[in-house]
Design an enzyme around this catalytic site. Structure first.
Site, PDB file in Angstrom:
ATOM      1  N   GLU A  68      57.094 127.043  35.325  1.00 13.90           N
ATOM      2  CA  GLU A  68      55.738 127.209  34.789  1.00 13.90           C
ATOM      3  C   GLU A  68      54.875 126.003  35.151  1.00 13.90           C
ATOM      4  O   GLU A  68      53.666 126.024  34.978  1.00 13.90           O
ATOM      5  CB  GLU A  68      55.776 127.319  33.260  1.00 13.90           C
ATOM      6  CG  GLU A  68      56.469 128.554  32.737  1.00 13.90           C
ATOM      7  CD  GLU A  68      56.800 128.420  31.243  1.00 13.90           C
ATOM      8  OE1 GLU A  68      56.321 127.475  30.586  1.00 13.90           O
ATOM      9  OE2 GLU A  68      57.571 129.265  30.755  1.00 13.90           O
ATOM     10  N   ASP A 117      72.714 116.674  29.249  1.00 12.60           N
ATOM     11  CA  ASP A 117      73.966 116.168  28.702  1.00 12.60           C
ATOM     12  C   ASP A 117      74.949 117.312  28.426  1.00 12.60           C
ATOM     13  O   ASP A 117      74.560 118.359  27.899  1.00 12.60           O
ATOM     14  CB  ASP A 117      73.643 115.445  27.385  1.00 12.60           C
ATOM     15  CG  ASP A 117      74.799 114.637  26.845  1.00 12.60           C
ATOM     16  OD1 ASP A 117      75.231 113.695  27.535  1.00 12.60           O
ATOM     17  OD2 ASP A 117      75.276 114.934  25.734  1.00 12.60           O
TER      18      ASP A 117
HETATM   19  C1  NOJ Z   1      77.770 112.472  27.757  1.00  6.67           C
HETATM   20  C2  NOJ Z   1      77.023 111.189  27.629  1.00  6.67           C
HETATM   21  O1  NOJ Z   1      76.827 110.640  28.906  1.00  6.67           O
HETATM   22  C3  NOJ Z   1      77.849 110.320  26.726  1.00  6.67           C
HETATM   23  O2  NOJ Z   1      77.404 108.996  26.716  1.00  6.67           O
HETATM   24  C4  NOJ Z   1      77.842 110.931  25.352  1.00  6.67           C
HETATM   25  O3  NOJ Z   1      78.685 110.188  24.498  1.00  6.67           O
HETATM   26  C5  NOJ Z   1      78.320 112.369  25.384  1.00  6.67           C
HETATM   27  N1  NOJ Z   1      77.789 113.114  26.478  1.00  6.67           N
HETATM   28  C6  NOJ Z   1      77.950 113.076  24.120  1.00  6.67           C
HETATM   29  O4  NOJ Z   1      76.569 113.315  24.094  1.00  6.67           O
END
Ligand code: NOJ
Ligand code: MG
Length: 591
Positions: free
Chosen positions: A302, A232
Site C-alpha cells: 500500500e 522476530d
Molecule cells: C529473537 C531475538 O533476536 C532475541 O533476542 C529474543 O530473545 C527472541 N527472539 C525473543 O523475542
C-alpha cells in the site's frame, strides 16, 4: 561452476498466475544487495548518561555510519517494554520506551538517517507480547473462554486439578513453556504458553483480531516512514493443532537452528518435496505462518517505495527457509545456516552454493550474516574449540575458549569473504571494530533470561551485547556523554585500542578494513554480481570471482601461493601481506 542469482521460472514455488519478474519488480531493489547495519540501541550510544543507549544517541552517531558505507540500519526494539528480554517483550508497539526517548526522537533519527541516504528498518515482535501489554492484562482479567483470553495461548491444565502443564514443551530460555495464572479469587487458574520467558506470553495467531491489530501496527510505522521490518521469531507464530508433546533433538540450537553441521537442503535449488524436510517441532516453521506474511506483504504494497520484511527464522534446510521469501511473502530472511557454518572451506562452499541456489528458486537474493545480538561474536566464535549451541553463550568456565588473536584474524577474513558475496549482508554493531565476545562478565552483571532460567548453566547472550567503545581513555569509552561512568553491562578494561577513534585512519585496523571492503563492494557492484568458483585450489581455500573481482581466502594453516598470472592489482587484504603468498586465515581481493 557458475550460479546465476536470477529467478528460475520453472520452480514449483512460483505462483502460477504471475511470472516472478512481475512480482519482484525489476530485480534492482535496494534490499537485494544492501549492507544493513544492526543497531542494538541499548548498547550503541547513550546521550543522557543513564548507562543505556538511546535514540538521540543513535542520531548523533549516524554520520559515522554514513562514513562506514552501509546502506541501511536495523534497530532492535526500542518500543515500550519492561525490558525483561531487552525490549523483545513489548508492552506497546506504537510508542517508544522512555529509556530510549520519545516518538519525536525517533522521527528526528529517521529524518537524519534518510537525509544521509540510510534506510531504516525497525524490529517487530509479533510472536509474543510483554505480560505488561494491555491485551495480556485484559486477558488475565477476563474469564477462560473469553475473546480476551483467545488472543493468547491459554489452556486448561491436565490432571484432576488442572495442575499439570498442558504439554511437555520447554522454553527456548530454559524451563517449561507454560506458566499458570491465579484467578481473581486466589485459586489457581489456566496456563499460558510462552516460547521464551514467562514475561513473554505467545499471541494466538489463529485469531483474526490479532492479525488485524498487527496490520495496524505495520501501518503505524510505515506511516512514520520506516523502510521495513525485521520480523522476530518469524517461524514461531503458528503452533501445530492440538499442541502435541515434543522433545527436541540434543543438537538443536535454542531458536530451532541446528549445529554447525546444519543441512543446506537437497541438491542446490530443489525444493519440490516438503516430505524430505527434517521433522518440524510443533512450535516452529508451521505452514500456517506463510499466510500471515502474505497479508503483511500486501500492507507494505500500500506504500510507496521499496519496503522490506526480513524474517528472523531459524529454519533449516535453506530450501525450506526459501519459502519465507517467496515473491508474495517477505523480501529477505537471515541466513543462519551461513552464520552457523564452521571455519571450514568445504562447508562454507556448500553453504554458499546452497544459499544462492535455494533463494534463487523463489527469485530472492541470498543474505549473509556473521554476528548479531543472539550469538557469540564471530571474532570469538570462529576460534571456539568446543561446540557451542546458539544461545548458550560463553563465560569463564566454558570449554574450548577462543584464542582472541586467531579469532580476530579469522573474523577479518570471514568478513572479507562475506562482503564479496552477491546478495545482502548484515553487519552487527561493533564487528567493524573487531570486538570479541566479552567472556569474563561478572555473574552479578548478567541479565539475559537464559542465565536465570537455566540456573546459570548457560551464560546466555550478554557477552555480545556490551556497549561499544567510541573513544579511548574515557570511562565508558565514549558510549555515554562526558563524565558519565554508567554502562548497563560493564565494559572490559582493555578496549582503548578497539575504540572507534583509535582505529580511524589506521591503515590495518579492522574499522578501515570494513570501510575499504564496503567501498569496494559498492564500486564493483559485488552485491548484485554473480559468483563463479575458481578451480585449482586446495581443499582449505575459498576462491571465487564476482563481477571481475577475484577473492581468495586461506582457511587452512599452509600458505597458499597467489596466482602468478591473471588478476594482479591487490584491492584488499584481511591482514598485511609481506610476501606473494596467502598465510593462514587470510583473505585477499584482486582485480
Ligand atoms: C529473537 C531475538 O533476536 C532475541 O533476542 C529474543 O530473545 C527472541 N527472539 C525473543 O523475542
Ligand atoms: Mg540513555
Amino acid at each position: 561452476m557458475t550460479i546465476e542469482t536470477s529467478p528460475d521460472p520453472e520452480t514449483p514455488e512460483v505462483p502460477e498466475t504471475e511470472a516472478v519478474s512481475t512480482l519482484i519488480g525489476t530485480g534492482g531493489e535496494w534490499w537485494r544487495s544492501a549492507v544493513i547495519y544492526q543497531i542494538y540501541p541499548r548498547s550503541f550510544s547513550d546521550s543522557d548518561g543513564d548507562g543505556i543507549g538511546d535514540l538521540p544517541g543513535i542520531t548523533t552517531r549516524l554520520d559515522s555510519l554514513a562514513e562506514l558505507g552501509i546502506d541501511a540500519i536495523w534497530l532492535s526494539p526500542f518500543m515500550t517494554s519492561p525490558q525483561h528480554d531487552a525490549g523483545y517483550d513489548v508492552a506497546d508497539y506504537c510508542d517508544v520506551d522512555p529509556i530510549f526517548g520519545t516518538l519525536a526522537d525517533f522521527d528526528l533519527m529517521l529524518e537524519k538517517a534518510h537525509a544521509l541516504g540510510i534506510r531504516v528498518i525497525v524490529d517487530l515482535v509479533p510472536n509474543h507480547t510483554s505480560w505488561d501489554h494491555a491485551w495480556f492484562k485484559e486477558a488475565l482479567a477476563a474469564a477462560p473462554g473469553s475473546p480476551e483470553r483467545d488472543r493468547y495461548m491459554f489452556r486448561d491444565g491436565k490432571g484432576p486439578n488442572g495442575d499439570e502443564m498442558p504439554n511437555n514443551w520447554e522454553s527456548v530460555f530454559g524451563g517449561p513453556m507454560w506458566e499458570r495464572v491465579t484467578n481473581p479469587d486466589g485459586t489457581p487458574g489456566q496456563w499460558y504458553l510462552h516460547i521464551f520467558d514467562k514475561s513473554q506470553p505467545d499471541l494466538n495467531w489463529e485469531n483474526p483480531w490479532v492479525r488485524e491489530r498487527f496490520h495496524d501496527i505495520l501501518r503505524f510505522w510505515l506511516d512514520r516512514g520506516v523502510d521495513g521490518f525485521r520480523v522476530d521469531v518469524a517461524h514461531g507464530m503458528i503452533k501445530e493443532a492440538g499442541l502435541p508433546d515434543y522433545t527436541p533433538p540434543a543438537d538443536a540450537g535454542s531458536m530451532g537452528g541446528g549445529t554447525a553441521d546444519a543441512l543446506v537442503g537437497l541438491e542446490p535449488g530443489i525444493d519440490a518435496d516438503a516430505s524430505a524436510d527434517p521433522p518440524t517441532p510443533p512450535y516452529w516453521a508451521q505452514d500456517g505462518v506463510h499466510d500471515i506474511f502474505r497479508g503483511w506483504h500486501s500492507v507494505l504494497e500500500e506504500y510507496e517505495g521499496e519496503r522490506v520484511l526480513c524474517a528472523e527464522a531459524w529454519v533449516e534446510p535453506l530450501t525450506k527457509l526459501a519459502r519465507w521469501v517467496r515473491p508474495d511473502e517477505m523480501q529477505q530472511a537471515f541466513n543462519f545456516t551461513y552464520l552457523s557454518a564452521g571455519w571450514d572451506a568445504a562447508e562454507l562452499r556448500t553453504v554458499i552454493d546452497g544459499s544462492i541456489a535455494a533463494f534463487a528458486t523463489v527469485g530472492a537474493p541470498s543474505t549473509w550474516v556473521l554476528s548479531n545480538h543472539d550469538v557469540v561474536r564471530h571474532a570469538s566464535r570462529l576460534a571456539l574449540e568446543a561446540e557451542n549451541l546458539q544461545g548458550a553463550g560463553i563465560g569463564p568456565n566454558s570449554p574450548g575458549l577462543p584464542d582472541p588473536v586467531v579469532g580476530l584474524r579469522r573474523a577479518r577474513a570471514a568478513t572479507s569473504i562475506m562482503l564479496a558475496l552477491p546478495g545482502s549482508a548484515y553487519v552487527y554493531q561493533g564487528e567493524e571494530l573487531g570486538l570479541p565476545e566479552v567472556i569474563d562478565l561478572p555473574d552479578s552483571a548478567r541479565q539475559d533470561p537464559t542465565w536465570f532460567r537455566t540456573d546459570h548453566e548457560k551464560y546466555g547472550r550478554d557477552g555480545c551485547r556490551v556497549p561499544i567503545p567510541w573513544e579511548a581513555g574515557s570511562p565508558t569509552y565514549g558510549f555515554g556523554p562526558a563524565g558519565s561512568t554508567a554502562s548497563w553491562l560493564p565494559q572490559p578494561g582493555d578496549w582503548d585500542e578497539l575504540a572507534r577513534a583509535s582505529q580511524e585512519g589506521v591503515a590495518d585496523s579492522t574499522l578501515e578494513l570494513y570501510k575499504r571492503a564496503l567501498a569496494l563492494r559498492s564500486l564493483h557492484g559485488l552485491g548484485t554480481g554473480t559468483l563463479e568458483w575458481i578451480p585449482g585450489y586446495g581443499p582449505e581455500v575459498i576462491a571465487f570471482r564476482n563481477n571481475g573481482v577475484t577473492v581468495i581466502a586461506n582457511l587452512g594453516q599452509t600458505p597458499v601461493e597467489l596466482p602468478a598470472e591473471g588478476p594482479g592489482e591487490v584491492l584488499l587484504t584481511s591482514e598485511p601481506l609481506n610476501e606473494p603468498a596467502l598465510p593462514a586465515d587470510t583473505a585477499i581481493w584482486l582485480l
